[in-house]
Design an enzyme around this catalytic site. Structure first.
Site, short mmCIF file in Angstrom:
data_model
loop_
_atom_site.label_atom_id
_atom_site.label_comp_id
_atom_site.label_asym_id
_atom_site.label_seq_id
_atom_site.Cartn_x
_atom_site.Cartn_y
_atom_site.Cartn_z
N GLU A 67 0.85 -1.20 0.00
CA GLU A 67 0.00 0.00 0.00
C GLU A 67 0.88 1.24 0.00
O GLU A 67 1.88 1.28 0.71
CB GLU A 67 -0.85 0.04 1.27
N HIS A 79 -5.25 -11.57 5.97
CA HIS A 79 -5.41 -11.48 4.52
C HIS A 79 -4.38 -12.32 3.76
O HIS A 79 -4.72 -13.09 2.86
CB HIS A 79 -5.29 -10.02 4.05
C1 BG6 Z 1 -7.43 -3.77 6.42
C2 BG6 Z 1 -6.26 -3.26 7.21
O1 BG6 Z 1 -7.86 -5.01 6.90
O2 BG6 Z 1 -7.04 -3.91 5.05
C3 BG6 Z 1 -5.75 -1.95 6.64
O3 BG6 Z 1 -6.66 -3.06 8.56
C4 BG6 Z 1 -5.47 -2.08 5.18
O4 BG6 Z 1 -4.58 -1.52 7.34
C5 BG6 Z 1 -6.64 -2.70 4.45
O5 BG6 Z 1 -5.20 -0.79 4.67
C6 BG6 Z 1 -6.29 -3.01 3.01
O6 BG6 Z 1 -7.44 -3.43 2.34
P1 BG6 Z 1 -7.61 -3.16 0.77
O7 BG6 Z 1 -8.89 -3.84 0.44
O8 BG6 Z 1 -7.66 -1.67 0.63
O9 BG6 Z 1 -6.41 -3.75 0.12
#
Ligand code: BG6
Length: 486
Positions: A213, A237
């Site tokens: 990210e 995840h």
């Molecule tokens: C969340 C985390 O579960 O997932 C965050 O707590 C993270 O820190 C986010 O930014 C990322 O999700 P996505 O769907 O934007 O990749």
């Protein structure tokens, strides 16, 4: 499957998740005509405000997160009619009267309690629902992350929620499982004959899973600094993605068949020892740098950051799965904030050809590689070797590409839309079972313990890069590179 009437109760109904994700997701399903006429959303919050004032909050906090192309005054007004605000203190059973009054008593009605609250409230909310006789056989409970911070707390959540709800009523959310490409990975693996024979140690050299990210921690420091990348992203995840890549073919797409296969992967992950842990895990924390050309502060200078914080914002590790299918195949997992790019992808690299019949040496052949892209664009890319046009016989890497947006013009669903629909339909496949959650924590816990005992600081990395150099060295030791660095 069409939905039947329901009462969806959002605890944390005026919170960030409800405003940014849950209410916009329900609006999207409303304009797509998925919600039955009697569908209602009861938002529970502590704030003592009336219905009109709450709807004004929804207007200013949730409406901006709705796709403008779907927004019409009539649709918005219709959606708002579904919303009921119930003000109560979730920790006090005696204060639940507004919720009791708001819920319809028809026993056939589906009731969903969505706990978008800190996890320490889960047990008490469940008890209070039971004390007020609000749990019917048609009730379900949705648990938002973080689902614990270690094995003991995850077990405690499972046990306490389990006192009130049966396992078949519990929906543990991991929003990555709601992403289209994650489900497509199952379609790819089990809907095609091509991959399964090759999907094993004999043909696959390694797997990389990255969720990077560009964003920093933003205004979530209170939560994030007590969590860190391992708990926030990897334990859930990344491990869920790994399970879907590595699982044995389930006997069907039914919830228990899929979850049994995932559990088997989690239980087969090789446990870290202090030695393998030191060699195979890198933790980092971002320092000031530039992202997209803009200067960004160091993690420790973000608002509310503890000055000497040792919380990791990056983690990379090499995992192994002790099964006949995967023994010896490294799975490299990596996630971080303030990275060079925002992307989520799975890279499956196949082995080198055994012998070159061409004038080129084998080493000039790029091994086949399957890239499964979750974000920002959704698609599949297969790297192959092909002949360059013209005279002679010279082979070069070429790509076969499947862009899901181009190939399927049907409108997309956000992960929360898909998952909310599944809860309302009673489909558990895309939710973690209690034993899966515990198995994931069990594997991660020695890492957390080791970090705590050794109190070693994360390695600094410059914001806007791919993390500490040690992460490149981790994979480099095996003669490999992260895909973006290749
Ligand atoms: C969340 C985390 O579960 O997932 C965050 O707590 C993270 O820190 C986010 O930014 C990322 O999700 P996505 O769907 O934007 O990749």
């Amino acid at each position: 499957m069409a939905l039947t009437d329901f009462d969806l109760v959002l605890f944390g109904g005026s919170g960030d998740l409800a405003m940014r994700k849950l209410l916009p997701a329900m609006y999207a399903r409303d304009v797509a005509h998925d919600l039955p006429p009697g569908a209602r959303i009861i938002c529970v919050g502590r704030q003592d405000c009336g219905q009109d004032e709450f709807l004004r909050t929804v207007e200013s906090n949730a409406k901006p997160h709705i796709k403008s192309s779907t927004l019409t005054e009539a649709a918005w007004a219709k959606f708002c009619q579904r919303i009921v605000y119930a003000s109560l203190n979730a920790t006090e059973a005696g204060s639940y009267a507004p919720l009791v009054a708001a819920l319809r008593t028809d026993a056939a009605l589906t009731r969903v309690y969505y706990l978008a609250t800190p996890p320490h409230l889960f047990a008490q909310i469940c008890d209070n629902l039971a004390a007020n006789a609000l749990v019917t056989p048609n009730s379900r409970v949705v648990l938002e992350k973080p689902l614990g911070r270690d094995l003991a707390s995850a077990k405690q959540i499972n046990a306490e929620v389990g006192q009130v709800f049966a396992e078949s009523q519990i929906y543990r959310i991991d929003h990555y499982l709601g992403k289209e490409t994650v489900q497509n990975l199952m379609a790819l693996r089990f809907g095609n004959i091509l991959f399964e024979p090759l999907w094993r140690r004999e043909w696959i050299s390694d797997v990389q899973i990255t969720i990077a990210e560009k964003l920093g921690v933003g205004n979530r420091m209170g939560y994030y600094d007590t969590s860190g990348a391992l708990r926030d992203m990897l334990q859930n995840h990344l491990l869920q993605l790994l399970c879907i890549v590595a699982m044995e073919p389930p006997t069907s797409i039914s919830s228990d068949a899929v979850r049994d296969s995932k559990l088997q992967v989690l239980r087969s992950l090789k446990k870290f020892t202090p030695t393998t842990l030191a060699q195979n895990i890198v933790r980092g924390q971002y320092r000031a740098g530039h992202v997209d050309g803009k200067a960004v502060p160091s993690y420790r200078d973000e608002p509310d950051a503890p000055q000497h914080s040792r919380t990791e914002t990056f983690v990379a590790l090499k995992a192994e799965i002790d099964t006949w299918r995967w023994a010896g195949v490294p799975f490299y997992l990596r996630t971080g904030k303030r990275m060079a790019d925002s992307l989520a992808e799975i890279v499956v690299r196949f082995k080198q050809i055994p012998h070159s019949i061409f004038a080129q040496p084998t080493s000039s052949f790029q091994p086949n590689c399957l890239v499964i892209r979750l974000q920002p664009d959704e698609g599949l890319r297969m790297n192959l070797m092909a002949k360059t046009p013209g005279d002679g016989m010279r082979l070069k890497p070429a790509e076969l590409e499947l862009d899901f947006r181009e190939s399927f013009k049907t409108p997309r669903m956000d992960a929360y839309e898909r998952l909310l629909l599944d809860v309302l339909r009673g489909q558990l496949t895309l939710f973690m079972r209690g034993d899966e959650l515990e198995a994931a924590w069990e594997w991660v816990e020695p890492i957390l313990d080791n970090w705590e005992q050794n109190d070693n600081a994360p390695i600094p990395y410059t914001a806007g890069t791919w993390g500490p150099a040690a992460a490149s060295a981790l994979i480099g030791r095996d003669g490999l590179q992260w895909r973006e660095e290749a």
